[in-house]
Design a protein around this motif. Structure first.
Motif, PDB file in Angstrom:
ATOM      1  N   UNK A   1       0.853  -1.189   0.000  1.00 30.09           N
ATOM      2  CA  UNK A   1       0.000   0.000   0.000  1.00 30.09           C
ATOM      3  C   UNK A   1       0.889   1.240   0.000  1.00 30.09           C
ATOM      4  N   UNK A   2       1.420   1.563  -1.186  1.00 33.63           N
ATOM      5  CA  UNK A   2       2.417   2.622  -1.321  1.00 33.63           C
ATOM      6  C   UNK A   2       1.786   3.878  -1.942  1.00 33.63           C
ATOM      7  N   UNK A   3       2.384   5.046  -1.687  1.00 38.29           N
ATOM      8  CA  UNK A   3       1.863   6.263  -2.322  1.00 38.29           C
ATOM      9  C   UNK A   3       2.210   6.326  -3.807  1.00 38.29           C
ATOM     10  N   UNK A   4       1.254   6.795  -4.618  1.00 37.93           N
ATOM     11  CA  UNK A   4       1.458   6.982  -6.063  1.00 37.93           C
ATOM     12  C   UNK A   4       1.259   8.461  -6.390  1.00 37.93           C
ATOM     13  N   UNK A   5       1.962   8.956  -7.394  1.00 38.56           N
ATOM     14  CA  UNK A   5       1.705  10.328  -7.852  1.00 38.56           C
ATOM     15  C   UNK A   5       0.689  10.326  -8.996  1.00 38.56           C
ATOM     16  N   UNK A   6       0.412  11.491  -9.553  1.00 34.37           N
ATOM     17  CA  UNK A   6      -0.607  11.595 -10.606  1.00 34.37           C
ATOM     18  C   UNK A   6      -0.237  10.807 -11.861  1.00 34.37           C
ATOM     19  N   UNK A   7       1.070  10.639 -12.076  1.00 33.05           N
ATOM     20  CA  UNK A   7       1.524   9.853 -13.228  1.00 33.05           C
ATOM     21  C   UNK A   7       1.520   8.349 -12.900  1.00 33.05           C
ATOM     22  N   UNK A   8       0.950   8.002 -11.748  1.00 30.02           N
ATOM     23  CA  UNK A   8       0.885   6.616 -11.273  1.00 30.02           C
ATOM     24  C   UNK A   8       2.271   5.979 -11.131  1.00 30.02           C
ATOM     25  N   UNK A   9       3.173   6.754 -10.561  1.00 35.71           N
ATOM     26  CA  UNK A   9       4.492   6.217 -10.213  1.00 35.71           C
ATOM     27  C   UNK A   9       4.566   6.094  -8.695  1.00 35.71           C
ATOM     28  N   UNK A  10       5.273   5.064  -8.240  1.00 39.15           N
ATOM     29  CA  UNK A  10       5.456   4.862  -6.802  1.00 39.15           C
ATOM     30  C   UNK A  10       6.411   5.945  -6.293  1.00 39.15           C
ATOM     31  N   UNK A  11       5.951   6.746  -5.325  1.00 37.94           N
ATOM     32  CA  UNK A  11       6.799   7.842  -4.833  1.00 37.94           C
ATOM     33  C   UNK A  11       7.584   7.460  -3.587  1.00 37.94           C
ATOM     34  N   UNK A  12       7.214   6.370  -2.932  1.00 36.97           N
ATOM     35  CA  UNK A  12       7.965   5.899  -1.770  1.00 36.97           C
ATOM     36  C   UNK A  12       7.856   4.373  -1.757  1.00 36.97           C
TER      37      UNK A  12
END
Ligand code: ADP
Ligand code: MG
Length: 394
Positions: A23-34
Motif C-alpha cells: 500500500x504505497x503512495x502513487x503520484x498523478x503519473x501513477x508512479x510509486x513515490x515511496x
C-alpha cells in the motif's frame, strides 16, 4: 514467536501465496513515490525464490471502496518490484477466479505473479469465506508478511489462512519480535513517549504501557486533555471533553503503579492554527484564553531529552506537536534527536511519527521503524493481531 515461519517450510517446487503490504503512495503519473514498503517485503520474496518456490503476491492499495478503480491497479507496484528484484513480475487484472488460477498454475519455480488489488473485491474487507477459498486455490502455502495489515481480519490477511498451511514472513516475524521483546522483556529503564492528536485513540495503549514502563512521556494534542484533568486552563487547544475522566483515571493509575508519567511543563501557544500565527512560550499554568497549545516548550523538550537519555529501551508513538507546520515542529524534532543520540534500543511506531523521523533524515539512527502504524498501536495495546493469530502454531 510461537508461529511457524517461512523457514519451517520446504519450498522446493511449491507455490507461495504471499500477502504483502504494498500500500504505497502513487503520484498523478501513477508512479510509486515511496517504495519503503516494497523494499521491506524483499527479504521474504527473495528467500522464497532462492528456495525453489514460485511466488503469488497479493496486497491492497489505497481505498478503492469495494470496486475496481483504474488508478489503484497494482501495475505501478509490479513495475517497481520488477526493478528491485531484477526479474519479471507478471500482473493480471483480477484477484481471484479462473484467470488467476490459470496464471498461478502456469508458474515455474522462480516466477513471480502479482494479483490485482485485493480491495477491488467487496468480499475482501468482509472477510468472506468464498473469497478466502478462492485465494487458497492460488498457492500451496500461505505466507503473511503484511505487518501493516495484520490488525485487519480480511480475506487475504486472515480468512485464507483457514484453508491452507499458513506461516509468517520475515518482516512480520521481525516486527513481532522487536515489539514483543521490548514489551515483554525490556532492558530497563524502559521509557515510552506518546503523542499525537487524540487521547481517545491511545487510551488502550497508555493503559497497557502503564503496567510495563518505568516512565511515560506525554506530549502532542493528547497532553491537553491530561492538563485539563489537572484543572489547568488550556485556552482554545484541541481537547476531548469526553476523555477527561479517563485521563484522570490514567493519572491515578500511574501514581498507584509508581510510573513516572511526565506531562509538558511549558508549551508553545498560538493565536491561530496556522504557520503565520503569533506564538509565545508559556508555562502550562498560564495558557492565555483564546490561544491554543501546538507544541511542547523548550523546558519540556529538555526534560524529555533527559529522560530519554537515561533509558535503555524507548518506544515512541505520536508527534509532540503540529510538526507539519514549521513553527510547531521543534518538540518533535527534539525528541527525534534525543532518540538518535541515544544508545538505547529505539523503536518508532505510528504513521505520522515515522513520517516526522524520515522528514528529519534520522531514520537510519533508530533501531527499528515499524512498517505498520495501526498494527503496532494494537500490539502496544496488548492485543493479538488477527493476521497473526490465524497462522499455524509451531
Ligand atoms: P501517529 O500517526 O504517529 O500515531 P497521530 O496520528 O496520533 O500520530 O497524530 C498525529 C497528528 O497529531 C499530527 O497530524 C499532528 O499535527 C497532530 N498534533 C500533534 N500535536 C497537536 C496539538 N497540540 N494540537 C493539535 N494537533 C496536534
Ligand atoms: Mg497518524
Amino acid at each position: 514467536m510461537n508461529k511457524k515461519t517461512i523457514r519451517d517450510v520446504d519450498w522446493n517446487g511449491k507455490r507461495a501465496l504471499v500477502r504483502v503490504d504494498f500500500n504505497v503512495p502513487l503520484n498523478d503519473a501513477l508512479e510509486v513515490t515511496d517504495d519503503t514498503r516494497i523494499r521491506a517485503a524483499l527479504p521474504t520474496i527473495q528467500y522464497l525464490l532462492d528456495h525453489g518456490a514460485s511466488v503469488v503476491l497479493m496486497s491492497h492499495l489505497g481505498r478503492p471502496k469495494k470496486k475496481v478503480v483504474d488508478t489503484l491497479r497494482m501495475t505501478p507496484v509490479a513495475k517497481r518490484l520488477q526493478e528491485l528484484l531484477d526479474r519479471p513480475v507478471k500482473t493480471i487484472g483480477t484477484t481471484v477466479g479462473d484467470a488467476a488460477e490459470q496464471a498461478a498454475q502456469a508458474l515455474q519455480p522462480g516466477d513471480v505473479l502479482l494479483l490485482e488489488n485485493t480491495r477491488f473485491d467487496p468480499r475482501e474487507e468482509a472477510n468472506d469465506e468464498t473469497m478466502s477459498r478462492q485465494l487458497a486455490e492460488l498457492g500451496d502455502v500461505y505466507v503473511n508478511d503484511a505487518f501493516g495489515a495484520a490488525h485487519r481480519a480480511h480475506a487475504s490477511t486472515e480468512g485464507v489462512a483457514r484453508f491452507m498451511p499458513a506461516v509468517a514472513g520475515l518482516l512480520l516475524e521481525r516486527e513481532l519480535a522487536v515489539l514483543g521483546a521490548a514489551l515483554d522483556n525490556p532492558e530497563r529503564p524502559f521509557v515510552t513517549i506518546i503523542g499525537g492528536a487524540k487521547i481517545s485513540d491511545k487510551i488502550g495503549v497508555i493503559e497497557n504501557l502503564l503496567g510495563k514502563v518505568d516512565a511515560l512521556l506525554i506530549g502532542g494534542g493528547m497532553a491537553n486533555t491530561f492538563l485539563l484533568a489537572q484543572n489547568k486552563g488550556v485556552g482554545d487547544s484541541l481537547v476531548e471533553a469526553d476523555s477527561v475522566a479517563e485521563a484522570r483515571r490514567l493519572l491515578d493509575q500511574a501514581q498507584g503503579r509508581g510510573v513516572d508519567l511526565v506531562l509538558p511543563s511549558d508549551v508553545v501557544v498560538a493565536d491561530a492554527f496556522s504557520a503565520e500565527a503569533n506564538t509565545q512560550i508559556v508555562s502550562v499554568d498560564d495558557v492565555p484564553d483564546g490561544w491554543r497549545i501546538l507544541d511542547i516548550g523548550p523546558e519540556t523538550r529538555q526534560t524529555f531529552a533527559q529522560v530519554i537519555g537515561g533509558a535503555k529501551t524507548v518506544i515512541w508513538n505520536g508527534p509532540m506537536g503540529v510538526f507539519e507546520l514549521e513553527p510547531f515542529a521543534a518538540g518533535t524534532r527534539a525528541v527525534a534527536k534525543a532518540l538518535a543520540d541515544s544508545s538505547a534500543t529505539t523503536i518508532i511506531g505510528g504513521g505520522d511519527s515515522v513520517a516526522a523521523i524520515e522528514q528529519m533524515g534520522l531514520a537510519d539512527k533508530m533501531s527499528h521503524i515499524s512498517t505498520g502504524g495501526g498494527a503496532s498501536l494494537e500490539l502496544l495495546e496488548g492485543k493479538v493481531l488477527p493476521g497473526v493469530a490465524a497462522l499455524n502454531p509451531r
